[in-house]
Design an enzyme around this catalytic site. Sequence first.
Site, mmCIF file in Angstrom:
data_model
loop_
_atom_site.group_PDB
_atom_site.id
_atom_site.type_symbol
_atom_site.label_atom_id
_atom_site.label_comp_id
_atom_site.label_asym_id
_atom_site.label_seq_id
_atom_site.Cartn_x
_atom_site.Cartn_y
_atom_site.Cartn_z
ATOM 1 N N CYS A 141 0.835 -1.204 0.000
ATOM 2 C CA CYS A 141 0.000 0.000 0.000
ATOM 3 C C CYS A 141 0.867 1.250 0.000
ATOM 4 O O CYS A 141 1.391 1.657 1.049
ATOM 5 C CB CYS A 141 -0.932 -0.012 1.214
ATOM 6 S SG CYS A 141 -1.974 1.459 1.289
ATOM 7 N N CYS A 144 -0.405 4.096 2.165
ATOM 8 C CA CYS A 144 -0.177 3.905 3.606
ATOM 9 C C CYS A 144 1.288 4.133 3.959
ATOM 10 O O CYS A 144 1.602 4.745 4.975
ATOM 11 C CB CYS A 144 -0.530 2.481 4.048
ATOM 12 S SG CYS A 144 -2.020 1.813 3.339
ATOM 13 N N ASP A 145 2.179 3.605 3.164
ATOM 14 C CA ASP A 145 3.587 3.521 3.582
ATOM 15 C C ASP A 145 4.567 4.372 2.782
ATOM 16 O O ASP A 145 5.731 4.478 3.166
ATOM 17 C CB ASP A 145 4.031 2.049 3.519
ATOM 18 C CG ASP A 145 3.223 1.176 4.470
ATOM 19 O OD1 ASP A 145 2.850 1.686 5.542
ATOM 20 O OD2 ASP A 145 2.939 0.019 4.132
#
Length: 323
Positions: A141, A144-145
């Site tokens: 992701c 997300c990261d």
Amino acid sequence: MTPEHIKCLIIGSGPAGYTAAIYAARAGMNPVLYQGAQPGGQLTITTEVDNFPGYPDGVQGPQMMQDLEAQARRFGTDIRYGMVTGVEFTEQPAHDRPHRVMVDDKIEITADAVLISTGASAKWLGLPSEMRLNGRGVSACAVCDGFFFRGQDVAIVGAGDTAAEEASYLANLCRKVYMLVRRDEMRASKFMQHRVKTAPNIEILFNTETLEVLGDDEVSGVLVKNSVTDEQRTLDVTGFFVAIGHKPNTDIFGNYLDRDENGYILTEKGSTRTNIPGVFACGDAQDNIYRQAVTAAGTGCMAALDAERYLVTLEVQNQELVL
Ligand code: NDP
């Protein structure tokens, strides 16, 4: 033996399921939530979550899920270990004709309203090194990261719209993005292809297969091979993103619910209602576009509100029958 009857059954324990539980419990629907095989869902395999509103300093994914679970318990949700392994939905449910659900292949229960929040699972390449370094530079992701790789070089594998979109997202943060495409062409839409092909810091490597993610405790590179020339090379990257698709965890509902060609449950526009009355779908099980914890939580709330209205209608119907 008469099966246990539940007014509001929630299947799945990601942000969608727990949010649905918080709303359902507060509305007096006595929800029972079955957590599934991975209690807490996909966020339990992430590290830091920086983009969920309300955590100004960020939060570890597993911690966030414990917080959500605690909040759902606080209002009385009955949270149980167990995997829903089969369902028998009724096209015209009524009080004496509820939906039937099988847990762990042995416990049969009935429910008036069923809220599906079984999520989706990222597909992985299946390399041992990819699993070993998951959460230590390997991620599925970018949104997300990606932030943790600001100014660094990263690689992303995949050639669909998700990979192209995530490569563009990473290109805004990172110094360089290698896009690893296994064939000599990309599947992504023309527009998305144009976007990645014209980004100055994205290098697309066609006919490229990932052999190994390198690094002991953290990603320090990726070993790739050109499938036409057999030439191998190491890319010096600190992040390795996998964007080769997701699979919604909806197979057990396939005989009853309308789904799209990728298995995502179809819901009525602007609601979480499925084609079966009393069955609602929220979170990634019905969303192949946004797939964020916060959007999953939002649709979890919607599912509980939709179910509440449905249960009131069911109650009224029942009273009319009794009268
Ligand atoms: P897709 O299934 O469309 O693409 C998966 C990609 O991963 C393909 O290019 C495939 O390669 C590649 N791949 C699969 N397995 C491997 C492997 N083992 N090694 C290397 N590469 C692999 O998934 P997406 O998540 O990209 O998209 C899913 C759906 O969601 C699509 O319909 C897409 O259009 C849609 N979507 C729409 C968006 C939007 O409208 N903004 C944004 C994101 C997704 P190959 O092509 O060779 O099979």
